[in-house]
Motif scaffolding. Structure first.
Motif, PDB file in Angstrom:
ATOM      1  N   LEU A  86       0.809  -1.212   0.000  1.00  0.00           N
ATOM      2  CA  LEU A  86       0.000   0.000   0.000  1.00  0.00           C
ATOM      3  C   LEU A  86       0.849   1.271   0.000  1.00  0.00           C
ATOM      4  CD1 LEU A  86      -2.763   1.314  -0.021  1.00  0.00           C
ATOM      5  CD2 LEU A  86      -2.818   1.082   2.475  1.00  0.00           C
ATOM      6  N   ASP A  87       1.865   1.342   0.845  1.00  0.00           N
ATOM      7  CA  ASP A  87       2.697   2.550   0.903  1.00  0.00           C
ATOM      8  C   ASP A  87       3.362   2.830  -0.441  1.00  0.00           C
ATOM      9  OD1 ASP A  87       2.022   3.001   3.533  1.00  0.00           O
ATOM     10  OD2 ASP A  87       3.848   2.095   4.340  1.00  0.00           O
ATOM     11  N   GLU A  88       3.836   1.779  -1.090  1.00  0.00           N
ATOM     12  CA  GLU A  88       4.484   1.921  -2.388  1.00  0.00           C
ATOM     13  C   GLU A  88       3.490   2.411  -3.447  1.00  0.00           C
ATOM     14  OE1 GLU A  88       7.742  -0.792  -4.719  1.00  0.00           O
ATOM     15  OE2 GLU A  88       6.054  -1.841  -3.800  1.00  0.00           O
ATOM     16  N   LEU A  89       2.284   1.880  -3.400  1.00  0.00           N
ATOM     17  CA  LEU A  89       1.253   2.279  -4.362  1.00  0.00           C
ATOM     18  C   LEU A  89       0.832   3.733  -4.151  1.00  0.00           C
ATOM     19  CD1 LEU A  89      -0.921  -0.952  -4.330  1.00  0.00           C
ATOM     20  CD2 LEU A  89       0.765  -0.262  -6.046  1.00  0.00           C
ATOM     21  N   LEU A  90       0.705   4.143  -2.908  1.00  0.00           N
ATOM     22  CA  LEU A  90       0.331   5.526  -2.633  1.00  0.00           C
ATOM     23  C   LEU A  90       1.424   6.499  -3.075  1.00  0.00           C
ATOM     24  CD1 LEU A  90      -1.460   5.086   0.801  1.00  0.00           C
ATOM     25  CD2 LEU A  90      -2.511   5.471  -1.443  1.00  0.00           C
ATOM     26  N   GLU A  91       2.668   6.068  -3.001  1.00  0.00           N
ATOM     27  CA  GLU A  91       3.771   6.894  -3.497  1.00  0.00           C
ATOM     28  C   GLU A  91       3.674   7.060  -5.014  1.00  0.00           C
ATOM     29  OE1 GLU A  91       6.904   9.451  -3.208  1.00  0.00           O
ATOM     30  OE2 GLU A  91       5.757   8.587  -1.553  1.00  0.00           O
ATOM     31  N   ILE A  92       3.263   6.010  -5.713  1.00  0.00           N
ATOM     32  CA  ILE A  92       3.058   6.107  -7.159  1.00  0.00           C
ATOM     33  C   ILE A  92       1.942   7.097  -7.469  1.00  0.00           C
ATOM     34  CG2 ILE A  92       2.234   4.842  -9.195  1.00  0.00           C
ATOM     35  CD1 ILE A  92       3.811   2.405  -8.088  1.00  0.00           C
ATOM     36  N   VAL A  93       0.871   7.056  -6.691  1.00  0.00           N
ATOM     37  CA  VAL A  93      -0.230   8.006  -6.883  1.00  0.00           C
ATOM     38  C   VAL A  93       0.286   9.438  -6.751  1.00  0.00           C
ATOM     39  CG1 VAL A  93      -2.400   8.872  -5.922  1.00  0.00           C
ATOM     40  CG2 VAL A  93      -2.029   6.404  -6.171  1.00  0.00           C
ATOM     41  N   LYS A  94       1.072   9.688  -5.729  1.00  0.00           N
ATOM     42  CA  LYS A  94       1.637  11.025  -5.513  1.00  0.00           C
ATOM     43  C   LYS A  94       2.505  11.444  -6.705  1.00  0.00           C
ATOM     44  CE  LYS A  94       4.767  13.475  -2.425  1.00  0.00           C
ATOM     45  NZ  LYS A  94       5.642  13.363  -1.270  1.00  0.00           N
ATOM     46  N   LYS A  95       3.365  10.542  -7.143  1.00  0.00           N
ATOM     47  CA  LYS A  95       4.243  10.854  -8.272  1.00  0.00           C
ATOM     48  C   LYS A  95       3.458  11.048  -9.559  1.00  0.00           C
ATOM     49  CE  LYS A  95       8.354   8.625  -6.411  1.00  0.00           C
ATOM     50  NZ  LYS A  95       9.289   7.489  -6.527  1.00  0.00           N
ATOM     51  N   ALA A  96       2.355  10.336  -9.715  1.00  0.00           N
ATOM     52  CA  ALA A  96       1.521  10.481 -10.916  1.00  0.00           C
ATOM     53  C   ALA A  96       0.982  11.908 -11.038  1.00  0.00           C
ATOM     54  CB  ALA A  96       0.374   9.474 -10.891  1.00  0.00           C
ATOM     55  N   GLN A  97       0.623  12.493  -9.897  1.00  0.00           N
ATOM     56  CA  GLN A  97       0.142  13.872  -9.918  1.00  0.00           C
ATOM     57  C   GLN A  97       1.252  14.803 -10.410  1.00  0.00           C
ATOM     58  OE1 GLN A  97      -3.247  13.659  -9.004  1.00  0.00           O
ATOM     59  NE2 GLN A  97      -2.427  11.602  -8.825  1.00  0.00           N
TER      60      GLN A  97
END
Length: 96
Positions: free
Chosen positions: A50-61
Motif C-alpha cells: 500500500l505505501d508503495e502504491l500511494l507513493e506512485i499516486v503522488k508521483k503520478a500527480q
C-alpha cells in the motif's frame, strides 16, 4: 504488509490533444516501478504494498503537472484484505 490492488485514473487538465500523451507518461511511471500492473480503458490497476502504491499516486500527480496539466483530478480505488489480494484471483478465470 500484504499486497493490495490499487486502481488509478488520472484526469489531467490539458487540451484534448494532450490527454493521451500525459496519461502515457503516468503509465511509464507505473511501468518503471517494476510492480505488476494492468492498463484498462479507464484506469490502471497496480498490485503491491500500500505505501508503495500511494507513493506512485503522488508521483503520478507530479508527472501530470510536469507534462503541462494545470490541475489533476484522480480517482483511486483500493482493494485491501489483511491476507493480501491479487489481480489474478479476481480475473484469471476470465482469461482462460
Amino acid at each position: 504488509m500484504a499486497h493490495v490492488n490499487l486502481s488509478l485514473q488520472v484526469l489531467p487538465r490539458v487540451p484534448d490533444e494532450r490527454i493521451y500523451p500525459v496519461v502515457d507518461e503516468v503509465i511509464k511511471l507505473i511501468q518503471a516501478s517494476g510492480l505488476k500492473y494492468e492498463v484498462g480503458p479507464m484506469e490502471t490497476t497496480i498490485e503491491g504494498e500500500l505505501d508503495e502504491l500511494l507513493e506512485i499516486v503522488k508521483k503520478a500527480q507530479e508527472v501530470c503537472i510536469r507534462e503541462g496539466a494545470t490541475r489533476v483530478m484522480s480517482i483511486i480505488k483500493i482493494d485491501y484484505k489483511p491476507e493480501g489480494v491479487t489481480m489474478d484471483e479476481k480475473i484469471a478465470k476470465y482469461r482462460e
